[in-house]
Design a protein around this motif. Structure first.
Motif, PDB file in Angstrom:
ATOM      1  N   THR A  18       0.837  -1.201   0.000  1.00  0.00           N
ATOM      2  CA  THR A  18       0.000   0.000   0.000  1.00  0.00           C
ATOM      3  C   THR A  18       0.874   1.254   0.000  1.00  0.00           C
ATOM      4  O   THR A  18       0.544   2.249  -0.661  1.00  0.00           O
ATOM      5  N   LYS A  19       2.016   1.218   0.686  1.00  0.00           N
ATOM      6  CA  LYS A  19       2.952   2.345   0.616  1.00  0.00           C
ATOM      7  C   LYS A  19       3.457   2.513  -0.815  1.00  0.00           C
ATOM      8  O   LYS A  19       3.616   3.653  -1.297  1.00  0.00           O
ATOM      9  N   LEU A  20       3.717   1.409  -1.486  1.00  0.00           N
ATOM     10  CA  LEU A  20       4.142   1.477  -2.879  1.00  0.00           C
ATOM     11  C   LEU A  20       3.027   2.065  -3.747  1.00  0.00           C
ATOM     12  O   LEU A  20       3.285   2.892  -4.627  1.00  0.00           O
ATOM     13  N   ALA A  21       1.791   1.665  -3.493  1.00  0.00           N
ATOM     14  CA  ALA A  21       0.649   2.235  -4.223  1.00  0.00           C
ATOM     15  C   ALA A  21       0.592   3.746  -4.021  1.00  0.00           C
ATOM     16  O   ALA A  21       0.366   4.506  -4.972  1.00  0.00           O
ATOM     17  N   GLN A  22       0.809   4.180  -2.784  1.00  0.00           N
ATOM     18  CA  GLN A  22       0.820   5.625  -2.502  1.00  0.00           C
ATOM     19  C   GLN A  22       1.954   6.318  -3.242  1.00  0.00           C
ATOM     20  O   GLN A  22       1.800   7.447  -3.722  1.00  0.00           O
ATOM     21  N   ALA A  23       3.096   5.659  -3.352  1.00  0.00           N
ATOM     22  CA  ALA A  23       4.218   6.231  -4.100  1.00  0.00           C
ATOM     23  C   ALA A  23       3.859   6.368  -5.578  1.00  0.00           C
ATOM     24  O   ALA A  23       4.206   7.371  -6.217  1.00  0.00           O
ATOM     25  N   PHE A  24       3.165   5.391  -6.121  1.00  0.00           N
ATOM     26  CA  PHE A  24       2.707   5.493  -7.518  1.00  0.00           C
ATOM     27  C   PHE A  24       1.780   6.688  -7.677  1.00  0.00           C
ATOM     28  O   PHE A  24       1.871   7.433  -8.652  1.00  0.00           O
ATOM     29  N   ILE A  25       0.890   6.893  -6.725  1.00  0.00           N
ATOM     30  CA  ILE A  25      -0.033   8.035  -6.789  1.00  0.00           C
ATOM     31  C   ILE A  25       0.744   9.346  -6.736  1.00  0.00           C
ATOM     32  O   ILE A  25       0.496  10.259  -7.532  1.00  0.00           O
ATOM     33  N   SER A  26       1.699   9.435  -5.830  1.00  0.00           N
ATOM     34  CA  SER A  26       2.446  10.696  -5.680  1.00  0.00           C
ATOM     35  C   SER A  26       3.317  10.997  -6.894  1.00  0.00           C
ATOM     36  O   SER A  26       3.650  12.154  -7.144  1.00  0.00           O
ATOM     37  N   GLN A  27       3.669   9.977  -7.676  1.00  0.00           N
ATOM     38  CA  GLN A  27       4.498  10.169  -8.858  1.00  0.00           C
ATOM     39  C   GLN A  27       3.706  10.065 -10.158  1.00  0.00           C
ATOM     40  O   GLN A  27       4.307   9.994 -11.240  1.00  0.00           O
ATOM     41  N   ALA A  28       2.385  10.086 -10.072  1.00  0.00           N
ATOM     42  CA  ALA A  28       1.564   9.984 -11.281  1.00  0.00           C
ATOM     43  C   ALA A  28       1.899  11.130 -12.231  1.00  0.00           C
ATOM     44  O   ALA A  28       2.097  12.268 -11.791  1.00  0.00           O
ATOM     45  N   PRO A  29       1.956  10.848 -13.511  1.00  0.00           N
ATOM     46  CA  PRO A  29       2.276  11.895 -14.486  1.00  0.00           C
ATOM     47  C   PRO A  29       1.192  12.979 -14.526  1.00  0.00           C
ATOM     48  O   PRO A  29       0.045  12.739 -14.120  1.00  0.00           O
ATOM     49  N   GLU A  30       1.555  14.116 -15.038  1.00  0.00           N
ATOM     50  CA  GLU A  30       0.593  15.199 -15.211  1.00  0.00           C
ATOM     51  C   GLU A  30      -0.561  14.715 -16.086  1.00  0.00           C
ATOM     52  O   GLU A  30      -0.353  13.994 -17.066  1.00  0.00           O
ATOM     53  N   GLY A  31      -1.769  15.057 -15.709  1.00  0.00           N
ATOM     54  CA  GLY A  31      -2.945  14.652 -16.458  1.00  0.00           C
ATOM     55  C   GLY A  31      -3.492  13.295 -16.054  1.00  0.00           C
ATOM     56  O   GLY A  31      -4.457  12.807 -16.642  1.00  0.00           O
ATOM     57  N   VAL A  32      -2.875  12.662 -15.068  1.00  0.00           N
ATOM     58  CA  VAL A  32      -3.317  11.344 -14.598  1.00  0.00           C
ATOM     59  C   VAL A  32      -3.841  11.467 -13.174  1.00  0.00           C
ATOM     60  O   VAL A  32      -3.178  12.029 -12.304  1.00  0.00           O
ATOM     61  N   THR A  33      -5.024  10.940 -12.967  1.00  0.00           N
ATOM     62  CA  THR A  33      -5.576  10.809 -11.625  1.00  0.00           C
ATOM     63  C   THR A  33      -5.498   9.331 -11.265  1.00  0.00           C
ATOM     64  O   THR A  33      -6.080   8.490 -11.954  1.00  0.00           O
ATOM     65  N   ALA A  34      -4.759   9.011 -10.228  1.00  0.00           N
ATOM     66  CA  ALA A  34      -4.609   7.628  -9.777  1.00  0.00           C
ATOM     67  C   ALA A  34      -5.214   7.523  -8.384  1.00  0.00           C
ATOM     68  O   ALA A  34      -4.938   8.351  -7.524  1.00  0.00           O
ATOM     69  N   LYS A  35      -6.057   6.501  -8.196  1.00  0.00           N
ATOM     70  CA  LYS A  35      -6.719   6.308  -6.910  1.00  0.00           C
ATOM     71  C   LYS A  35      -6.683   4.844  -6.520  1.00  0.00           C
ATOM     72  O   LYS A  35      -6.867   3.959  -7.356  1.00  0.00           O
ATOM     73  N   ILE A  36      -6.491   4.617  -5.225  1.00  0.00           N
ATOM     74  CA  ILE A  36      -6.566   3.262  -4.683  1.00  0.00           C
ATOM     75  C   ILE A  36      -8.020   2.950  -4.377  1.00  0.00           C
ATOM     76  O   ILE A  36      -8.712   3.761  -3.758  1.00  0.00           O
ATOM     77  N   PHE A  37      -8.472   1.792  -4.808  1.00  0.00           N
ATOM     78  CA  PHE A  37      -9.788   1.312  -4.408  1.00  0.00           C
ATOM     79  C   PHE A  37      -9.568   0.345  -3.248  1.00  0.00           C
ATOM     80  O   PHE A  37      -8.819  -0.627  -3.387  1.00  0.00           O
ATOM     81  N   ASP A  38     -10.208   0.601  -2.125  1.00  0.00           N
ATOM     82  CA  ASP A  38     -10.062  -0.236  -0.931  1.00  0.00           C
ATOM     83  C   ASP A  38     -10.875  -1.520  -1.103  1.00  0.00           C
ATOM     84  O   ASP A  38     -12.103  -1.483  -1.130  1.00  0.00           O
ATOM     85  N   ILE A  39     -10.167  -2.639  -1.208  1.00  0.00           N
ATOM     86  CA  ILE A  39     -10.839  -3.924  -1.438  1.00  0.00           C
ATOM     87  C   ILE A  39     -11.202  -4.637  -0.137  1.00  0.00           C
ATOM     88  O   ILE A  39     -11.815  -5.706  -0.169  1.00  0.00           O
ATOM     89  N   ALA A  40     -10.888  -4.041   1.007  1.00  0.00           N
ATOM     90  CA  ALA A  40     -11.109  -4.694   2.300  1.00  0.00           C
ATOM     91  C   ALA A  40     -12.589  -4.935   2.608  1.00  0.00           C
ATOM     92  O   ALA A  40     -12.919  -5.854   3.351  1.00  0.00           O
ATOM     93  N   ASN A  41     -13.474  -4.128   2.037  1.00  0.00           N
ATOM     94  CA  ASN A  41     -14.898  -4.249   2.355  1.00  0.00           C
ATOM     95  C   ASN A  41     -15.671  -5.162   1.414  1.00  0.00           C
ATOM     96  O   ASN A  41     -16.885  -5.302   1.563  1.00  0.00           O
ATOM     97  N   LEU A  42     -14.997  -5.751   0.457  1.00  0.00           N
ATOM     98  CA  LEU A  42     -15.685  -6.664  -0.459  1.00  0.00           C
ATOM     99  C   LEU A  42     -15.987  -7.985   0.241  1.00  0.00           C
ATOM    100  O   LEU A  42     -15.103  -8.561   0.871  1.00  0.00           O
ATOM    101  N   PRO A  43     -17.230  -8.479   0.113  1.00  0.00           N
ATOM    102  CA  PRO A  43     -17.508  -9.803   0.674  1.00  0.00           C
ATOM    103  C   PRO A  43     -16.804 -10.859  -0.175  1.00  0.00           C
ATOM    104  O   PRO A  43     -16.404 -10.589  -1.312  1.00  0.00           O
TER     105      PRO A  43
END
Length: 182
Positions: A18-43
């Motif tokens: 998840t820290k790596l996912a956050q690093a990907f978000i912080s380094q996303a290129p201009e014009g890119v919106t990157a978001k983590i979808f939390d899968i913990a609540n899926l049955p």
């Protein structure tokens, strides 16, 4: 605007994936919106739930449908990816005949405390993505080994080589996603 969905296959508080996912978000290129979808609540996948899909599954389907690509970030458990990530992938392909993943450009990365990175998990995950008809970026491969040494105590990526690898993956993935639009 390009929307990239990121799924971290780890539920652990303080997860390096998840820290790596956050690093990907912080380094996303201009014009890119990157978001983590939390899968913990899926049955857990259960065909009995498919006639009236739970809201968390509907939310996942919406996130997939709004995305132009997906990055799967997986830990490695016994040479495979996590059961929580498998569950999310399966829900994205359900109900039968309604595979929301079909044609979605994908990339795979992962972090581990050990030397081999997440090679086994990623290879297993790639087999599943192929079956789901997801064009998956093959190069560059991204295996973050010895992850505990790469992040600060507050979870910020401090390793310059890993930052360069993230930039490289973003660069190649954006070209890949534009060539494989669905």
């Amino acid at each position: 605007m390009t929307n990239i969905l990121i799924l971290s296959g780890s539920m652990r508080k303080g997860s390096y994936n998840t820290k790596l996912a956050q690093a990907f978000i912080s380094q996303a290129p201009e014009g890119v919106t990157a978001k983590i979808f939390d899968i913990a609540n899926l049955p857990f996948v259960n065909e009995d739930l498919e006639t009236n899909l739970p809201q968390s599954v509907l939310d996942l389907h919406q996130a997939i449908n709004e995305a132009n690509g997906v990055i799967f970030i997986t830990p490695e458990y016994n040479r495979s990816y996590s059961p929580m990530l498998k569950n999310a992938i399966d829900w994205g392909s359900r109900p039968d005949g309604q595979n929301a993943w079909e044609g979605m450009p994908a990339a795979v990365a992962g972090a581990t405390l050990y030397n081999l990175g997440t090679f086994g998990a990623q290879q297993h995950l790639r087999q599943v993505l192929m079956y789901l008809d997801m064009p998956t970026l093959q190069q560059p491969e991204f295996y973050l080994e010895k992850a505990a040494e790469k992040f600060s105590s507050s979870g910020i990526l401090t390793d310059d080589h890993t930052k360069e690898k993230i930039d490289e993956l973003w660069s190649r993935f954006m070209v890949w996603a534009s060539k494989n639009k669905r």
